[in-house]
Scaffold this active site. Structure first.
Site, PDB file in Angstrom:
ATOM      1  N   ARG A   1       0.700  -1.116  -0.062  1.00  0.00           N
ATOM      2  CA  ARG A   1      -0.118   0.074  -0.043  1.00  0.00           C
ATOM      3  C   ARG A   1       0.876   1.227   0.082  1.00  0.00           C
ATOM      4  O   ARG A   1       1.794   1.367   0.857  1.00  0.00           O
ATOM      5  CB  ARG A   1      -1.030   0.041   1.222  1.00  0.00           C
ATOM      6  CG  ARG A   1      -1.934   1.177   0.951  1.00  0.00           C
ATOM      7  CD  ARG A   1      -3.102   0.993   2.142  1.00  0.00           C
ATOM      8  NE  ARG A   1      -3.476  -0.578   2.302  1.00  0.00           N
ATOM      9  CZ  ARG A   1      -4.120  -1.253   3.078  1.00  0.00           C
ATOM     10  NH1 ARG A   1      -4.549  -0.456   4.328  1.00  0.00           N
ATOM     11  NH2 ARG A   1      -4.567  -2.407   3.034  1.00  0.00           N
TER      12      ARG A   1
ATOM     13  N   SER B   1      -8.621   0.453   0.437  1.00  0.00           N
ATOM     14  CA  SER B   1      -9.200  -0.323   2.068  1.00  0.00           C
ATOM     15  C   SER B   1      -9.870   1.152   2.395  1.00  0.00           C
ATOM     16  O   SER B   1     -10.710   1.807   2.109  1.00  0.00           O
ATOM     17  CB  SER B   1      -8.194  -1.032   2.715  1.00  0.00           C
ATOM     18  OG  SER B   1      -8.997  -1.447   3.871  1.00  0.00           O
ATOM     19  N   HIS B   2      -9.533   1.248   3.474  1.00  0.00           N
ATOM     20  CA  HIS B   2     -10.128   2.483   4.544  1.00  0.00           C
ATOM     21  C   HIS B   2      -9.206   3.950   4.308  1.00  0.00           C
ATOM     22  O   HIS B   2      -9.542   4.610   5.156  1.00  0.00           O
ATOM     23  CB  HIS B   2     -10.048   2.066   5.922  1.00  0.00           C
ATOM     24  CG  HIS B   2      -9.130   1.738   6.641  1.00  0.00           C
ATOM     25  ND1 HIS B   2      -8.449   0.466   6.373  1.00  0.00           N
ATOM     26  CD2 HIS B   2      -8.204   2.450   7.459  1.00  0.00           C
ATOM     27  CE1 HIS B   2      -7.260   0.372   7.095  1.00  0.00           C
ATOM     28  NE2 HIS B   2      -7.068   1.353   7.895  1.00  0.00           N
TER      29      HIS B   2
ATOM     30  N   LYS C   1      -4.040  -6.550  -2.333  1.00  0.00           N
ATOM     31  CA  LYS C   1      -4.171  -7.486  -1.314  1.00  0.00           C
ATOM     32  C   LYS C   1      -4.091  -8.923  -2.238  1.00  0.00           C
ATOM     33  O   LYS C   1      -4.631  -8.959  -3.224  1.00  0.00           O
ATOM     34  CB  LYS C   1      -5.403  -7.258  -0.715  1.00  0.00           C
ATOM     35  CG  LYS C   1      -5.530  -6.293   0.410  1.00  0.00           C
ATOM     36  CD  LYS C   1      -6.840  -6.326   0.930  1.00  0.00           C
ATOM     37  CE  LYS C   1      -7.027  -4.894   2.120  1.00  0.00           C
ATOM     38  NZ  LYS C   1      -8.359  -4.886   2.544  1.00  0.00           N
TER      39      LYS C   1
ATOM     40  N   ASP D   1     -16.386  -0.355   4.868  1.00  0.00           N
ATOM     41  CA  ASP D   1     -15.186   0.446   4.535  1.00  0.00           C
ATOM     42  C   ASP D   1     -14.941   0.378   2.796  1.00  0.00           C
ATOM     43  O   ASP D   1     -15.930  -0.124   2.183  1.00  0.00           O
ATOM     44  CB  ASP D   1     -13.981  -0.340   5.254  1.00  0.00           C
ATOM     45  CG  ASP D   1     -13.537  -1.516   4.581  1.00  0.00           C
ATOM     46  OD1 ASP D   1     -14.249  -2.291   4.400  1.00  0.00           O
ATOM     47  OD2 ASP D   1     -12.110  -1.740   4.855  1.00  0.00           O
TER      48      ASP D   1
ATOM     49  N   ASP E   1     -13.420  -0.985   0.835  1.00  0.00           N
ATOM     50  CA  ASP E   1     -13.545  -2.203   0.022  1.00  0.00           C
ATOM     51  C   ASP E   1     -14.512  -3.339   0.447  1.00  0.00           C
ATOM     52  O   ASP E   1     -14.436  -4.437   0.017  1.00  0.00           O
ATOM     53  CB  ASP E   1     -12.098  -2.903  -0.522  1.00  0.00           C
ATOM     54  CG  ASP E   1     -11.415  -3.399   0.859  1.00  0.00           C
ATOM     55  OD1 ASP E   1     -11.748  -2.873   1.963  1.00  0.00           O
ATOM     56  OD2 ASP E   1     -10.440  -4.064   0.593  1.00  0.00           O
TER      57      ASP E   1
ATOM     58  N   ASP F   1     -14.109  -5.418   3.137  1.00  0.00           N
ATOM     59  CA  ASP F   1     -14.070  -6.462   4.110  1.00  0.00           C
ATOM     60  C   ASP F   1     -14.142  -6.167   5.473  1.00  0.00           C
ATOM     61  O   ASP F   1     -13.853  -6.918   6.120  1.00  0.00           O
ATOM     62  CB  ASP F   1     -12.534  -6.997   3.653  1.00  0.00           C
ATOM     63  CG  ASP F   1     -11.484  -5.830   3.888  1.00  0.00           C
ATOM     64  OD1 ASP F   1     -12.013  -4.792   4.179  1.00  0.00           O
ATOM     65  OD2 ASP F   1     -10.418  -6.098   3.649  1.00  0.00           O
ATOM     66  N   ARG F   2     -14.561  -4.997   5.902  1.00  0.00           N
ATOM     67  CA  ARG F   2     -15.013  -4.697   7.322  1.00  0.00           C
ATOM     68  C   ARG F   2     -16.456  -4.261   7.287  1.00  0.00           C
ATOM     69  O   ARG F   2     -17.053  -3.480   6.521  1.00  0.00           O
ATOM     70  CB  ARG F   2     -13.897  -3.478   7.776  1.00  0.00           C
ATOM     71  CG  ARG F   2     -12.597  -3.836   7.509  1.00  0.00           C
ATOM     72  CD  ARG F   2     -11.446  -3.006   8.333  1.00  0.00           C
ATOM     73  NE  ARG F   2     -11.786  -1.731   7.757  1.00  0.00           N
ATOM     74  CZ  ARG F   2     -11.518  -0.536   8.593  1.00  0.00           C
ATOM     75  NH1 ARG F   2     -11.161  -0.633   9.821  1.00  0.00           N
ATOM     76  NH2 ARG F   2     -11.631   0.594   8.091  1.00  0.00           N
TER      77      ARG F   2
ATOM     78  N   HIS G   1     -13.173  -6.598  10.900  1.00  0.00           N
ATOM     79  CA  HIS G   1     -12.830  -7.888   9.962  1.00  0.00           C
ATOM     80  C   HIS G   1     -13.369  -8.941  10.850  1.00  0.00           C
ATOM     81  O   HIS G   1     -12.975  -8.968  11.928  1.00  0.00           O
ATOM     82  CB  HIS G   1     -11.302  -7.839   9.649  1.00  0.00           C
ATOM     83  CG  HIS G   1     -10.708  -6.836   8.884  1.00  0.00           C
ATOM     84  ND1 HIS G   1     -10.595  -7.139   7.533  1.00  0.00           N
ATOM     85  CD2 HIS G   1      -9.941  -5.832   9.178  1.00  0.00           C
ATOM     86  CE1 HIS G   1      -9.670  -6.312   7.062  1.00  0.00           C
ATOM     87  NE2 HIS G   1      -9.506  -5.472   8.152  1.00  0.00           N
TER      88      HIS G   1
END
Length: 464
Positions: free
Chosen positions: A18, A107-108, A117, A246, A248, A250-251, A333
């Site tokens: 990232r 992501s966030h 990822k 978030d 993407d 995943d959370r 997550h």
């Protein structure tokens, strides 16, 4: 085409890659990621991988360069286009002819950040694996070939799989649920629209249009200010609860009918009660940021609580190692391996939250009210130079090791005292240190925060 490449060292993180687009991350980096990962896939006997991307403005550019690197490296690529990270994970897990996957996502993190990822052979790809990509690129240790690309749509199949989360749950209580959903203009939007159109119950949606400018609020549901629109929606419509995601997806973040935030460890306690009713004695993994009340609750329910390092790849790896059917992090997550694939999926967690409240026969607000009240900090984050953050934690560990402190050092420093506990650790995704403390008393919390500040001062640092 280049024959080797050196990454900016700060972008090679513990469980992903990232950086800041245009500063530490660009198309040439994406190409090199593709060449290195293609080589890894081929040398592991693979041939084809799946690639997806989130809604950030830079994601299509990075995806194009990544795919070029992958095909120049000799692997075939299945392009699934825009979607949440768990859709990429689903595609990798469900497509019999693919050997790994990469999601382009920030992501966030702030909107000018982006990254990658990875998953390889159904397992998380992190730590030394990511370091290895950097070493291969620097040495030009790349296989060469001519891979092919194809496009496949997986959104429909992914949403159908999400719906399995309410299979076998009594339909009438599900139909009575009234829920708010905030996609935050992130990659979850189209999936949320399709999912809620097929779920029982009444659903109210916010910000499902994908927009990398994030015009309404930043998509990080661990920051309460970002939940204000969802709280207003739940209050205005009198909903049972609300969920948010978030960038993407995943959370997951959640609020109850009164607008109270249900934090990640509190959600995990609810999921643990649901899972342990059907899998008595099972292990439940939570990260070092989680409340002691969670670990106590899992034990009270007859489960085996396991404290582990923060980081989605690290928790997934620990679940594979232990066979735990459930894991989670304070950051939202949540990982289900009982009736799902074991990866983190905010949308599936939302579906399972619906199912849990029905199976437990208790509204989410009542489940939250029944939890012990503690005095705690949110996750305190303060900037520290990348070159300093891990060294500072090592200094704190060394000092406490010379004392009689009750310390756990699996990820940073977590210290238990008669007042409660405090945590200090280095973020693996940003140039920050993070701290958290929890006590049963307000004055105890103040003393715990004082201990954190004292340790920071001894290392020449301070919370800003």
């Amino acid at each position: 085409m280049p024959t080797n490449h050196r990454f900016e060292p700060t972008i090679l993180r513990e469980y992903d890659i990232r950086g800041v687009v245009g500063k530490t991350l660009g198309a040439e980096d994406a190409y090199a990621v593709g060449r290195s990962f293609a080589t890894v896939v081929l040398r592991n006997g693979g041939r084809r991988i799946v690639v997806g991307y989130d809604g950030r403005l830079s994601s299509p550019m990075l995806e194009a360069a990544l795919v070029e690197g992958l095909t120049d490296g000799g692997v075939d690529v299945v392009r699934i286009g825009l979607g949440p990270t768990p859709m990429l994970y689903y595609a990798e897990a469900s497509m019999a002819d693919v050997d790994g996957g990469i999601q382009i996502t920030g992501s966030h993190n702030p909107r000018d950040h982006n990254g990658f990822k990875f998953v390889l052979g159904g397992r998380p790809f992190f730590g030394t694996d990511i370091e290895g990509l950097g070493s291969m690129a620097a040495a030009g240790d790349w296989d060469t070939g001519s891979g092919r690309t194809e496009e496949r749509s997986v959104l429909e199949a992914y949403v159908e799989r999400l719906l399995h989360g309410v299979e076998g749950v009594p339909k009438e209580p599900l139909k009575a649920l009234r829920i708010g959903w905030d996609a935050g203009n992130g990659a979850a939007g189209p999936a949320v629209e399709l999912l809620t159109s097929r779920l029982p119950g009444e659903h109210h949606l916010l910000f499902t249009g994908v927009d990398g400018h994030f015009p309404n609020h930043h998509p990080d549901p661990t920051i309460e200010a970002n939940l204000a629109d969802l709280q207003a929606l739940v209050a205005r419509e009198g909903l049972d609860f609300g969920v948010a995601f978030d960038g993407d997806a995943d959370r997951i973040g959640a609020i109850d009918s009164t607008g109270r935030v249900i934090w990640g460890d509190q959600l995990l306690a609810i999921f643990a009660e649901d899972v342990l009713q059907r899998m008595p004695g099972a292990a439940v993994i939570a990260d070092v940021k989680a409340s002691r009340t969670l670990f106590d609750r899992v034990a009270q329910l007859g489960g085996q609580p396991i404290m582990w390092k923060s980081g989605h790849s690290l928790v997934k790896a620990k679940m594979l190692e232990t066979g735990a059917p459930l894991g989670g992090e304070m950051s939202g997550h949540v990982f289900f391996a009982d009736d799902y694939f074991g990866f983190d999926d905010g949308l599936y967690a939302a579906v399972r939250l619906m199912a849990a409240t029905v199976r437990l026969g208790t509204p989410l607000t009542d489940l939250r009210t029944a939890m012990p009240e503690t005095f705690n900090t949110p996750e305190l984050r303060f900037p520290v130079e990348e070159s300093r953050k891990f060294a500072a934690i090592a200094e704190v560990q060394a000092r406490l090791a010379q004392s009689d402190a009750d310390m756990v050092a699996i990820d940073g420093v977590r210290v238990t005292t008669p007042d409660g506990w405090w945590l200090l650790r280095a973020s693996n995704t940003q140039d920050v240190l993070t701290a958290r403390a929890e006590s049963e008393r307000a004055e105890g919390l103040e003393r715990l925060i004082g201990q954190i500040d004292a340790q920071l001062a001894l290392s020449g640092l301070a919370r800003s």
